[in-house]
Design a protein around this motif. Structure first.
Motif, PDB file in Angstrom:
ATOM      1  N   GLY A  10      -0.823 -66.216 -21.678  1.00 50.46           N
ATOM      2  CA  GLY A  10       0.140 -66.976 -20.689  1.00 50.46           C
ATOM      3  C   GLY A  10      -0.540 -67.521 -20.209  1.00 50.46           C
ATOM      4  O   GLY A  10      -0.958 -67.911 -18.545  1.00 50.46           O
ATOM      5  N   GLY A  15      -1.897 -67.292 -15.765  1.00 49.43           N
ATOM      6  CA  GLY A  15      -2.713 -67.979 -16.488  1.00 49.43           C
ATOM      7  C   GLY A  15      -3.055 -69.253 -15.624  1.00 49.43           C
ATOM      8  O   GLY A  15      -3.710 -69.996 -16.572  1.00 49.43           O
ATOM      9  N   ALA A  32      -3.303 -69.798 -24.601  1.00 52.36           N
ATOM     10  CA  ALA A  32      -2.112 -68.896 -25.119  1.00 52.36           C
ATOM     11  C   ALA A  32      -0.748 -68.795 -24.303  1.00 52.36           C
ATOM     12  O   ALA A  32      -1.232 -67.950 -23.675  1.00 52.36           O
ATOM     13  CB  ALA A  32      -2.781 -67.638 -26.246  1.00 52.36           C
ATOM     14  N   ALA A  42      13.946 -62.463 -18.928  1.00 53.00           N
ATOM     15  CA  ALA A  42      14.128 -62.865 -18.504  1.00 53.00           C
ATOM     16  C   ALA A  42      13.528 -64.263 -17.699  1.00 53.00           C
ATOM     17  O   ALA A  42      14.234 -65.312 -17.629  1.00 53.00           O
ATOM     18  CB  ALA A  42      12.998 -62.456 -17.362  1.00 53.00           C
ATOM     19  N   GLN A  43      13.314 -65.049 -19.271  1.00 51.44           N
ATOM     20  CA  GLN A  43      12.768 -66.684 -18.997  1.00 51.44           C
ATOM     21  C   GLN A  43      14.238 -67.289 -19.505  1.00 51.44           C
ATOM     22  O   GLN A  43      14.750 -67.342 -20.615  1.00 51.44           O
ATOM     23  CB  GLN A  43      11.879 -66.356 -19.586  1.00 51.44           C
ATOM     24  N   VAL A 121       0.936 -68.783 -29.504  1.00 51.06           N
ATOM     25  CA  VAL A 121       0.907 -67.817 -29.838  1.00 51.06           C
ATOM     26  C   VAL A 121       1.201 -66.253 -28.831  1.00 51.06           C
ATOM     27  O   VAL A 121       1.525 -66.317 -27.501  1.00 51.06           O
ATOM     28  CB  VAL A 121      -0.881 -67.573 -30.113  1.00 51.06           C
ATOM     29  N   ALA A 141      -3.330 -62.662 -18.865  1.00 46.82           N
ATOM     30  CA  ALA A 141      -2.503 -62.910 -17.516  1.00 46.82           C
ATOM     31  C   ALA A 141      -1.065 -62.477 -18.723  1.00 46.82           C
ATOM     32  O   ALA A 141      -0.373 -64.133 -17.895  1.00 46.82           O
ATOM     33  CB  ALA A 141      -2.828 -64.266 -16.971  1.00 46.82           C
ATOM     34  N   THR A 146       4.848 -58.254 -20.527  1.00 48.52           N
ATOM     35  CA  THR A 146       4.328 -58.013 -21.531  1.00 48.52           C
ATOM     36  C   THR A 146       4.586 -58.301 -22.757  1.00 48.52           C
ATOM     37  O   THR A 146       5.152 -57.008 -22.609  1.00 48.52           O
ATOM     38  CB  THR A 146       2.529 -57.581 -20.836  1.00 48.52           C
ATOM     39  N   THR A 147       4.813 -58.871 -23.831  1.00 51.72           N
ATOM     40  CA  THR A 147       5.050 -57.886 -24.961  1.00 51.72           C
ATOM     41  C   THR A 147       4.228 -57.102 -25.783  1.00 51.72           C
ATOM     42  O   THR A 147       3.472 -57.111 -25.325  1.00 51.72           O
ATOM     43  CB  THR A 147       5.067 -59.751 -25.970  1.00 51.72           C
ATOM     44  N   LEU A 150       0.555 -56.518 -27.450  1.00 48.39           N
ATOM     45  CA  LEU A 150      -0.247 -56.853 -26.913  1.00 48.39           C
ATOM     46  C   LEU A 150      -0.744 -55.505 -25.983  1.00 48.39           C
ATOM     47  O   LEU A 150      -1.430 -54.705 -25.669  1.00 48.39           O
ATOM     48  CB  LEU A 150      -0.208 -57.554 -25.649  1.00 48.39           C
ATOM     49  N   PHE A 226      17.045 -56.145 -20.637  1.00 49.17           N
ATOM     50  CA  PHE A 226      15.894 -55.492 -21.389  1.00 49.17           C
ATOM     51  C   PHE A 226      15.112 -54.486 -20.786  1.00 49.17           C
ATOM     52  O   PHE A 226      14.800 -54.130 -21.226  1.00 49.17           O
ATOM     53  CB  PHE A 226      14.679 -56.802 -20.512  1.00 49.17           C
ATOM     54  N   GLN A 347       0.011 -60.489 -12.069  1.00 45.57           N
ATOM     55  CA  GLN A 347       1.166 -59.081 -11.642  1.00 45.57           C
ATOM     56  C   GLN A 347       0.826 -57.799 -12.682  1.00 45.57           C
ATOM     57  O   GLN A 347       0.567 -56.948 -12.118  1.00 45.57           O
ATOM     58  CB  GLN A 347       2.052 -59.118 -12.214  1.00 45.57           C
ATOM     59  N   ILE A 348      -0.242 -58.635 -13.172  1.00 46.96           N
ATOM     60  CA  ILE A 348      -0.655 -56.617 -14.769  1.00 46.96           C
ATOM     61  C   ILE A 348      -1.878 -56.473 -13.723  1.00 46.96           C
ATOM     62  O   ILE A 348      -2.180 -54.963 -13.928  1.00 46.96           O
ATOM     63  CB  ILE A 348      -1.280 -57.226 -16.015  1.00 46.96           C
ATOM     64  N   GLU A 352       2.017 -57.901  -6.831  1.00 52.20           N
ATOM     65  CA  GLU A 352       3.485 -58.635  -6.680  1.00 52.20           C
ATOM     66  C   GLU A 352       3.888 -59.782  -6.301  1.00 52.20           C
ATOM     67  O   GLU A 352       3.481 -59.747  -5.019  1.00 52.20           O
ATOM     68  CB  GLU A 352       3.878 -57.024  -6.697  1.00 52.20           C
ATOM     69  N   TYR A 354       5.203 -64.037  -6.942  1.00 51.21           N
ATOM     70  CA  TYR A 354       4.625 -64.974  -7.396  1.00 51.21           C
ATOM     71  C   TYR A 354       3.648 -65.775  -7.481  1.00 51.21           C
ATOM     72  O   TYR A 354       2.545 -65.918  -7.469  1.00 51.21           O
ATOM     73  CB  TYR A 354       5.417 -66.365  -7.575  1.00 51.21           C
TER      74      TYR A 354
END
Ligand SMILES: Cc1cc2nc3c(=O)[nH]c(=O)nc-3n(C[C@H](O)[C@H](O)[C@H](O)COP(=O)(O)OP(=O)(O)OC[C@H]3O[C@@H](n4cnc5c(N)ncnc54)[C@H](O)[C@@H]3O)c2cc1C
Length: 447
Positions: A10, A15, A32, A42-43, A121, A141, A146-147, A150, A226, A347-348, A352, A354
């Motif tokens: 990330g 990351g 990665a 969101a991106q 990746v 990160a 997170t997709t 993972l 989403f 954040q994971i 919370e 940036y």
């Protein structure tokens, strides 16, 4: 130059700062990132460290909690902050950036760093990927979105009950802004003379009906495309309860049973306030996670008796957010208790924002750097901003991602003379800020 190789999964806020910190110290980093293969909704841009919403990294005021965090991050050589300075746009005492230039510059710096190899990746099993890239350590990160491969791996290997996918946050109010004449301490079913932890705001029928009607009519934040909000019945947003029927909240988090007033009568409904920290500098509204817009929350929650002048440290929300119960899964360096090669950052881990996420990237990279060099990992003082964030995620019983705020720092007891120096809240914050700087000045030699 060390022979250590670290995989960072990330290239977001955490990351990017973690990869930069380690690479700058001679560690070979494989970074990665999935977004050039597939973006989450969101991106919008293909670059790293994307600011998906506001372009502000919050206050620069050295006396603010965000200002303290920035001072500590700068001392650790934060890439995020140095590029933010280079790409800043005018925003008063806040640090706001041109988001495209910001992400572009970070991407360029990371991709051209001689110790960093960037790979496109989508990570599934982070340990398998670590071995594939011949690394000895991995930092995950991958952020609030997170997709799923993972996420799936984490559920299967770390424990489904300690991984959260939604964030339903109740608002938190500043204790100094409550009207205590209208509130009373009592824990449900405890006798009035027993020591109580909860502060209660009683409502009569008229007040309750008006409050419920206001929530039903109020503007709500719709789910993003989403987000498929599925709420646990035990954790429904208060405004959704209001929509279900006028009595629903009164039979749930607002029930008055066992919360008699000091005169022995039972109010029609009660809002319970629970201490956010030991010092009691902030209270959260129990069960008040909500979809109301921020503006509506301030308007409607000030209808609660005793909260007419309330200042909110943060407001409630419901959104998609993957995060861990760090207290149960990780040690204080954010390393998995089960897999010592695996750490988490950003954040994971249960923070919370940036800046907070980037700070947790630096913190985790710093701890790993010590470990790589066979040095003792650091115990950041709780009086510092980074130490307070770490302490928060490692001690909170019911994980609720938090921004940095003075409520996370140990409270400051004011002397009589200091109390006369101005409004209590302001004076306390300025002493807490001064103490944080002092403690950090002594501590920074160990970094
Ligand atoms: C919709 C939304 C709005 C927000 N608005 C704000 C705001 O206004 N202000 C604020 O301070 N904070 C905001 N946040 C919170 C903010 O996004 C985070 O605090 C911050 O970006 C988190 O940093 P991070 O590094 O942990 O994760 P991110 O910055 O999200 O970075 C994670 C990176 O990991 C990548 N990734 C994910 N899964 C994988 C995988 N399997 N393999 C490889 N790479 C992967 C992602 O593509 C991403 O680049 C918002 C969050 C969301 C979701």
């Amino acid at each position: 130059m060390t022979t250590a190789r670290v995989l960072v999964i990330g290239a977001g806020l955490a990351g990017s700062d973690a990869a930069w910190f380690l690479a700058s110290r001679g560690v070979s980093v494989v970074l990665a990132e999935v977004k050039t293969l597939k973006k989450n909704p969101a991106q919008k841009i293909p670059h790293f460290a994307e600011l998906v919403c506001t372009n502000s990294l919050k206050s620069l005021d050295p006396d603010s909690a965000h200002g303290l965090l920035k001072t500590e991050m700068r001392a650790m050589g934060s890439l995020i902050l140095s590029v933010a300075n280079e790409t800043a746009v005018p925003a008063g005492d806040a640090l706001a950036v041109d988001r495209e230039l910001f992400s572009l510059a970070i991407t360029e710096k990371l991709t051209t760093h001689p110790n960093i190899r960037v790979v496109a990746v989508e990570a599934g099993d982070p340990l398998a990927l670590m071995r594939e890239f011949e690394c000895q350590h991995v930092i995950v990160a991958s952020g609030p979105l997170t997709t799923s491969p993972l996420e799936q791996w984490m559920v299967e290997n770390l424990g489904a009950e300690d991984i959260y996918f939604y964030d339903a946050i109740a608002p938190v109010v500043d204790a100094d802004t409550l009207d205590y004449d209208k509130l009373y301490y009592k824990d449900r079913h405890k006798k009035p003379d027993e020591r109580a932890d909860y502060l209660n705001a009683p409502m009569n029928k008229e007040q309750y009906d008006a409050f419920i009607a206001a929530m039903v009519a109020a503007e709500k934040v719709p789910p993003k495309d989403f987000e498929d909000w599925k709420f646990f019945e035990s954790c429904l947003p208060i405004d959704l309860m209001a929509e279900r029927g006028p009595e629903t909240a009164r039979f749930s988090c607002m029930k008055p049973i066992g919360l008699e007033l000091p005169d022995g009568t039972e109010p029609w409904a009660v809002v319970q306030l629970r201490k956010e920290n030991l010092a009691g500098a902030a209270f959260n509204l129990v069960g008040f996670q909500t979809r109301l817009t921020y503006k509506e929350q301030v308007r409607i929650f000030r209808m609660i008796p005793g909260l007419e002048e309330a200042s909110f440290i943060h407001l409630g929300s419901c959104h998609r957010n993957s995060f861990l119960n760090s207290r149960r899964l990780l040690n204080a360096s954010m390393t998995s208790l089960k897999y010592p090669e695996l750490s988490f950052a950003g954040q994971i881990t249960g923070v919370e924002g940036y800046t907070e996420s980037a700070a947790m990237g630096l913190y985790v990279a710093g701890q790993l750097w010590k470990r790589i060099n066979n040095q003792a990992e650091l115990v950041w003082p709780k009086e510092t901003a980074i130490g307070a964030l770490v302490n928060y995620v490692m001690t909170i019983e019911k994980p609720t991602p938090s921004n940095i705020n003075f409520g996370l720092l140990p409270s400051v007891e004011l002397t009589k003379e200091q109390r006369k120096m101005g409004p209590r809240k302001k004076v306390r914050k300025s002493f807490a800020a001064a103490r944080a700087r002092e403690v950090f000045e002594v501590f920074r030699d160990q970094l």
